[in-house]
Design an enzyme around this catalytic site. Structure first.
Site, PDB file in Angstrom:
ATOM      1  N   ASP A   1      -8.943  -2.646  -6.712  1.00  0.00           N
ATOM      2  CA  ASP A   1      -8.131  -2.191  -5.475  1.00  0.00           C
ATOM      3  C   ASP A   1      -9.158  -1.819  -4.512  1.00  0.00           C
ATOM      4  O   ASP A   1      -9.738  -0.697  -4.774  1.00  0.00           O
ATOM      5  CB  ASP A   1      -7.141  -1.384  -5.642  1.00  0.00           C
ATOM      6  CG  ASP A   1      -6.316  -1.296  -4.307  1.00  0.00           C
ATOM      7  OD1 ASP A   1      -6.822  -0.283  -3.609  1.00  0.00           O
ATOM      8  OD2 ASP A   1      -5.105  -1.858  -4.011  1.00  0.00           O
TER       9      ASP A   1
ATOM     10  N   SER B   1       0.880  -1.327   0.172  1.00  0.00           N
ATOM     11  CA  SER B   1      -0.068   0.097  -0.160  1.00  0.00           C
ATOM     12  C   SER B   1       0.974   1.275   0.035  1.00  0.00           C
ATOM     13  O   SER B   1       1.693   1.495  -0.945  1.00  0.00           O
ATOM     14  CB  SER B   1      -0.966  -0.035   1.220  1.00  0.00           C
ATOM     15  OG  SER B   1      -1.850   0.931   0.941  1.00  0.00           O
TER      16      SER B   1
ATOM     17  N   HIS C   1      -6.742  -5.669  -1.261  1.00  0.00           N
ATOM     18  CA  HIS C   1      -5.602  -4.503  -0.872  1.00  0.00           C
ATOM     19  C   HIS C   1      -4.434  -5.248  -0.209  1.00  0.00           C
ATOM     20  O   HIS C   1      -4.892  -5.728   1.031  1.00  0.00           O
ATOM     21  CB  HIS C   1      -6.357  -3.438  -0.554  1.00  0.00           C
ATOM     22  CG  HIS C   1      -5.397  -2.285  -0.058  1.00  0.00           C
ATOM     23  ND1 HIS C   1      -5.172  -1.467  -1.286  1.00  0.00           N
ATOM     24  CD2 HIS C   1      -4.704  -1.661   1.059  1.00  0.00           C
ATOM     25  CE1 HIS C   1      -4.126  -0.620  -0.893  1.00  0.00           C
ATOM     26  NE2 HIS C   1      -3.924  -0.863   0.674  1.00  0.00           N
TER      27      HIS C   1
END
Length: 427
Positions: free
Chosen positions: A305, A209, A372
């Protein structure tokens, strides 16, 4: 805030019908009542939910203690509140004793004084709130059956406490804020080099991330630490944040990133191959960086995502009537027109990596999932029912690419064709 994050840190997440289910009204309420502060914290929440910190560690999980970088303060390499940065290190063994894997922690960003002051009272801005021990799973696991190619490497998780993907370098004395992400990166790496990383035969810089974005931004820097004889590559997991229009036609994430870049002095640390022809905010977006990265890079990303769907494409500010609410919480509830919009986002992502994919040294694994961060979670990295593209799980694809066993350019067919996804569902 500590109690709030603690609640999410221990929340039970059940695995049911190939979906991670979060049964909490508070998550839904959180998104309904969002402020400029909660944009940042929604990232931390989602990363906690998707990442290892939210899932009760398996009984046999490796637990690794925290090391603070003692010499960092003298270099101005401190968290937002001035405390020392840190990392978790588990030593390699056997054939992996001279190989190093660095994982940059994710956790959102802060884009203004208010949100950064808020952040410095959490584990995302102060080592005072760091967990003293954390589980190493997925790409950090020390078990061959869970992490076949990297289990016996030296594995490190560098904690994230700056709010600009380890790239800022400025301060705001009036607010008591230190924006020193670049210095934290350098101090942590220097400390690890002194502990044997300088002798690495193989090295991999990874991140999830906001950490996945950082692994792109620092990829060539990492390569330059080592002699040419060292095999060095980079992995970005869920770091392909797209400069995309939201459902109202606005630019939610671009406006947010503009605040991060300007507030934290990020511009001076962005790649000049980008800033010599684009504005600094554009150069915080990976799509404008990846073509010019010289070091071999692997991009692992979900085409839909989950964080970008929730916070970039359909945030409450762009969807005031809540038309996207059900779709964001459960992809099975998306309407045909919403799926069509998301297919457009996927097409935008695939177009952005087209030139990158043409490079022989690059690697790709873009699956059509609502997820994610897939490298730190054991179920999505390497397990009996892991997501696959062409019968190849994420861990095998990354390993084949790193060790040059195969040319990996894996792009999934469009939703809903992939039945192996571990889609996250909020209830």
């Amino acid at each position: 805030m500590g109690k709030f994050m603690g609640f999410w840190g221990v929340i039970f997440i059940g695995f049911l019908l190939s979906k991670w289910v979060v049964n909490s009204f508070e998550f839904e309420e959180f998104f309904d009542n969002r402020t400029e502060v909660s944009f940042l914290e929604s990232m931390s929440l989602l990363e906690s939910v998707y990442g290892v910190s939210a899932v009760a560690a398996p009984p046999n999980a490796l637990m690794v203690g925290l090391t603070l970088v003692q010499g960092a303060a003298a270099k101005g390499a401190v968290c937002l509140d001035g405390t020392l940065p840190g990392y978790h290190l588990h030593r390699g063994f056997g054939t992996g004793a001279n190989s190093w894997l660095i994982q940059l922690e994710g956790g959102g960003w802060c884009n203004n004084i208010r949100s950064c002051v808020y952040r410095k009272k959490t584990r995302r801005g102060s080592s005072t709130y760091f967990e003293k021990i954390i589980p190493f799973t997925g790409i950090l696991s020390n078990k061959a059956q869970e992490n076949p190619d990297f289990f016996n490497w030296n594995r490190v998780k560098i904690r994230y406490c700056d709010g600009a993907s380890f790239t800022g370098d400025s301060e705001n004395k009036a607010a008591g804020l230190q924006f020193r992400g670049q210095r934290i990166w350098l101090a942590a790496i220097e400390d690890l080099m002194s502990k044997g990383m300088r002798y690495a035969h193989q090295a991999l810089l990874s991140g999830c991330s906001a950490g996945g974005l950082a692994s792109i931004l620092h990829c060539d820097e990492f390569r330059n630490l080592f002699p040419r004889s060292t095999k060095v590559k980079c992995l970005s997991d869920a770091g392909l944040f797209m400069d995309a229009a939201d459902v109202s036609g606005g630019r939610t994430i671009r406006n947010f990133f503009a605040g991060v870049v300007s507030l934290q002095g990020v511009q001076r640390n962005l790649p000049r191959t980008c800033t010599n022809h684009l504005d600094p905010t554009s150069c915080f977006f990976p799509q404008n960086l990846i073509a010019n990265i010289r070091t071999p890079l692997f991009i692992l990303n979900a085409a839909y995502d989950s964080w970008q769907v929730q916070e970039s494409l359909a945030p409450p500010t762009a969807d005031p009537r809540g038309n996207w609410r059900d779709c964001k919480l459960n992809n099975a509830r998306c309407s045909a027109s919403q799926i069509q919009f998301l297919q457009g986002f996927r097409a935008h992502m695939l177009n952005a990596v087209k030139g990158f994919a043409a490079s022989r040294q690059s690697g790709l694994f873009i699956n059509s999932c609502f997820a994610h961060c897939q490298s730190e979670r054991q179920d999505t990295w390497f397990a009996d029912d892991s997501p696959v593209i062409g019968n190849k799980a994420v861990a095998i694809a990354v390993g084949d690419w790193y060790f040059d066993r195969a040319n990996i350019k894996a792009i999934d067919c469009a939703y809903p064709c992939d039945k192996t996804c571990h889609n996250l569902v909020f209830r």
